[in-house]
Design a protein around this motif. Structure first.
Motif, PDB file in Angstrom:
ATOM      1  N   SER A 119       0.824  -1.209   0.000  1.00  0.00           N
ATOM      2  CA  SER A 119       0.000   0.000   0.000  1.00  0.00           C
ATOM      3  C   SER A 119       0.859   1.261   0.000  1.00  0.00           C
ATOM      4  CB  SER A 119      -0.901   0.000   1.236  1.00  0.00           C
ATOM      5  OG  SER A 119      -1.624   1.208   1.335  1.00  0.00           O
ATOM      6  N   ARG A 120       0.342   2.298  -0.621  1.00  0.00           N
ATOM      7  CA  ARG A 120       0.988   3.605  -0.559  1.00  0.00           C
ATOM      8  C   ARG A 120       0.612   4.360   0.708  1.00  0.00           C
ATOM      9  NH1 ARG A 120      -1.527   6.225  -5.529  1.00  0.00           N
ATOM     10  NH2 ARG A 120      -0.370   8.061  -4.809  1.00  0.00           N
ATOM     11  N   VAL A 121      -0.351   3.862   1.458  1.00  0.00           N
ATOM     12  CA  VAL A 121      -0.881   4.568   2.626  1.00  0.00           C
ATOM     13  C   VAL A 121      -0.129   4.160   3.888  1.00  0.00           C
ATOM     14  CG1 VAL A 121      -2.961   5.076   3.971  1.00  0.00           C
ATOM     15  CG2 VAL A 121      -3.163   4.507   1.532  1.00  0.00           C
ATOM     16  N   ASP A 122       0.253   5.136   4.691  1.00  0.00           N
ATOM     17  CA  ASP A 122       0.685   4.861   6.056  1.00  0.00           C
ATOM     18  C   ASP A 122      -0.599   4.642   6.842  1.00  0.00           C
ATOM     19  OD1 ASP A 122       1.380   4.939   8.729  1.00  0.00           O
ATOM     20  OD2 ASP A 122       2.755   6.629   8.533  1.00  0.00           O
ATOM     21  N   VAL A 123      -0.959   3.383   7.065  1.00  0.00           N
ATOM     22  CA  VAL A 123      -2.306   3.076   7.547  1.00  0.00           C
ATOM     23  C   VAL A 123      -2.556   3.531   8.978  1.00  0.00           C
ATOM     24  CG1 VAL A 123      -2.545   1.140   5.953  1.00  0.00           C
ATOM     25  CG2 VAL A 123      -1.676   0.722   8.273  1.00  0.00           C
ATOM     26  N   MET A 124      -1.517   3.815   9.744  1.00  0.00           N
ATOM     27  CA  MET A 124      -1.703   4.304  11.109  1.00  0.00           C
ATOM     28  C   MET A 124      -1.786   5.828  11.149  1.00  0.00           C
ATOM     29  SD  MET A 124      -1.883   1.375  12.370  1.00  0.00           S
ATOM     30  CE  MET A 124      -2.108   1.796  14.095  1.00  0.00           C
ATOM     31  N   HIS A 125      -1.238   6.499  10.134  1.00  0.00           N
ATOM     32  CA  HIS A 125      -1.266   7.963  10.057  1.00  0.00           C
ATOM     33  C   HIS A 125      -1.545   8.369   8.610  1.00  0.00           C
ATOM     34  CE1 HIS A 125       0.431   7.980  14.111  1.00  0.00           C
ATOM     35  NE2 HIS A 125       1.332   7.113  13.673  1.00  0.00           N
ATOM     36  N   PRO A 126      -2.744   8.063   8.103  1.00  0.00           N
ATOM     37  CA  PRO A 126      -3.021   8.277   6.676  1.00  0.00           C
ATOM     38  C   PRO A 126      -3.159   9.753   6.316  1.00  0.00           C
ATOM     39  CG  PRO A 126      -5.011   7.593   7.830  1.00  0.00           C
ATOM     40  CD  PRO A 126      -3.883   7.465   8.821  1.00  0.00           C
ATOM     41  N   ASN A 127      -2.671  10.072   5.140  1.00  0.00           N
ATOM     42  CA  ASN A 127      -2.877  11.396   4.562  1.00  0.00           C
ATOM     43  C   ASN A 127      -4.164  11.333   3.746  1.00  0.00           C
ATOM     44  OD1 ASN A 127      -2.914  13.696   2.952  1.00  0.00           O
ATOM     45  ND2 ASN A 127      -0.691  13.756   2.705  1.00  0.00           N
ATOM     46  N   LEU A 128      -5.275  11.795   4.323  1.00  0.00           N
ATOM     47  CA  LEU A 128      -6.573  11.651   3.673  1.00  0.00           C
ATOM     48  C   LEU A 128      -6.772  12.630   2.528  1.00  0.00           C
ATOM     49  CD1 LEU A 128      -8.832  10.977   6.790  1.00  0.00           C
ATOM     50  CD2 LEU A 128      -7.803   9.338   5.203  1.00  0.00           C
ATOM     51  N   ASP A 129      -5.955  13.667   2.462  1.00  0.00           N
ATOM     52  CA  ASP A 129      -5.997  14.541   1.282  1.00  0.00           C
ATOM     53  C   ASP A 129      -5.448  13.796   0.070  1.00  0.00           C
ATOM     54  OD1 ASP A 129      -7.076  16.694   2.673  1.00  0.00           O
ATOM     55  OD2 ASP A 129      -5.091  17.441   3.253  1.00  0.00           O
ATOM     56  N   GLU A 130      -4.407  13.012   0.291  1.00  0.00           N
ATOM     57  CA  GLU A 130      -3.793  12.264  -0.801  1.00  0.00           C
ATOM     58  C   GLU A 130      -4.520  10.956  -1.076  1.00  0.00           C
ATOM     59  OE1 GLU A 130       0.693  10.731  -2.157  1.00  0.00           O
ATOM     60  OE2 GLU A 130       0.344  11.529  -0.121  1.00  0.00           O
ATOM     61  N   PHE A 131      -5.097  10.354  -0.013  1.00  0.00           N
ATOM     62  CA  PHE A 131      -5.748   9.043  -0.142  1.00  0.00           C
ATOM     63  C   PHE A 131      -7.168   9.118   0.437  1.00  0.00           C
ATOM     64  CE2 PHE A 131      -1.149   8.254   0.746  1.00  0.00           C
ATOM     65  CZ  PHE A 131      -0.785   7.905  -0.555  1.00  0.00           C
ATOM     66  N   PRO A 132      -8.073   9.855  -0.193  1.00  0.00           N
ATOM     67  CA  PRO A 132      -9.393  10.121   0.396  1.00  0.00           C
ATOM     68  C   PRO A 132     -10.255   8.881   0.592  1.00  0.00           C
ATOM     69  CG  PRO A 132      -9.302  10.879  -1.891  1.00  0.00           C
ATOM     70  CD  PRO A 132      -7.894  10.545  -1.486  1.00  0.00           C
ATOM     71  N   LEU A 133     -10.098   7.859  -0.230  1.00  0.00           N
ATOM     72  CA  LEU A 133     -10.932   6.665  -0.084  1.00  0.00           C
ATOM     73  C   LEU A 133     -10.644   5.924   1.214  1.00  0.00           C
ATOM     74  CD1 LEU A 133     -10.831   5.153  -3.706  1.00  0.00           C
ATOM     75  CD2 LEU A 133     -12.637   6.536  -2.658  1.00  0.00           C
ATOM     76  N   PHE A 134      -9.498   6.171   1.812  1.00  0.00           N
ATOM     77  CA  PHE A 134      -9.105   5.460   3.019  1.00  0.00           C
ATOM     78  C   PHE A 134      -9.918   5.907   4.235  1.00  0.00           C
ATOM     79  CE2 PHE A 134      -6.264   4.209   6.502  1.00  0.00           C
ATOM     80  CZ  PHE A 134      -5.931   2.919   6.107  1.00  0.00           C
TER      81      PHE A 134
END
Length: 235
Positions: free
Chosen positions: A180-195
């Motif tokens: 995954s490209r997402v840091d799942v514990m500290h997600p950047n929701l601007d970059e990964f809004p679906l998360f």
């Protein structure tokens, strides 16, 4: 399981489950707590050590060293020292996904293949060692095989996401499309809004516990303490 996302559903390929005390009878659960024992059995063996926070970081690298050098530099000492290293004081060292037991049959005698691994249609295709200080981490990724993660020493925390959550996990481009490209514990929701509404399960593994991870399930793993784990992959 400590937590499950609301209305989470299991996957057709199976559901993760913590098997309490499944391998508590292993001699390794007692013997591997003794650094002197590990030094005697595998201290002279040369192994590949990952250096850096995770394998997706730009500064990540690998280095060959003996197990004794690895333990002296990265594992020995208390968890406060591990925290200092993880925060940038020094590289984090991790012996990750290494077939140590093929390299050192003496150590293999301290573990026993769980009968659980016979429940698939094939056979065990890999047995890997994961050894390192507190805060060693594997970013969220998937594996193509059934996976039984057995905790021998220390505590690990795992966050899991079903295959149905894959679009929200923002997989990387090939050849790392299983990560995954997402840091799942500290997600950047601007970059990964679906998360923002991703569903997940949390699990904590203590010595002797095992976690079954079905194929295709995303999982992020982090050691809370000095940790030694053994994973079995089978078809």
């Amino acid at each position: 399981m400590a937590k499950r996302g609301e209305d989470g559903e299991s996957s057709d390929c199976g559901t993760p489950i913590v098997l309490d005390a499944l391998v508590k009878h292993w001699p390794a659960v007692t013997k591997w707590r003794d650094g002197a024992y590990l030094d005697e059995i595998v201290g002279d063996r040369t192994v590949p050590v990952e250096l850096g926070k995770t394998y997706v970081d730009d500064a990540w690298s690998q280095k060959l060293m003996t197990m004794r050098e690895f333990m002296d530099a990265y594992v020995d000492g208390d968890d406060d020292e591990s925290t200092r290293r993880a925060s940038g004081g020094a590289d984090v060292g991790y012996l990750a996904q290494h077939e140590l037991f093929e390299q050192c049959p003496e150590l293999k005698r301290d573990i026993e293949e769980p009968l659980y691994c016979a429940l698939g249609t094939g056979t065990v295709c890999a047995v890997n060692a994961w050894f390192g200080p507190a805060h060693t981490e594997s970013p969220a990724h998937t594996d193509p095989h059934h996976n039984l993660l057995c905790q021998v020493i220390g505590v690990k925390r795992v966050r899991l996401f079903a295959p149905s959550e894959t679009p929200k996990m923002y997989p990387r481009d090939a050849p790392m499309s299983n990560t995954s490209r997402v840091d799942v514990m500290h997600p950047n929701l601007d970059e990964f809004p679906l998360f923002v509404d991703v569903e997940f399960i949390d699990a904590t593994l203590y010595p002797g516990d095992a976690l079954y991870i079905p194929p295709g399930w995303w999982h992020r793993v982090k050691a809370a303490t000095v940790s030694f784990s053994v994973s079995y992959w089978w078809d």
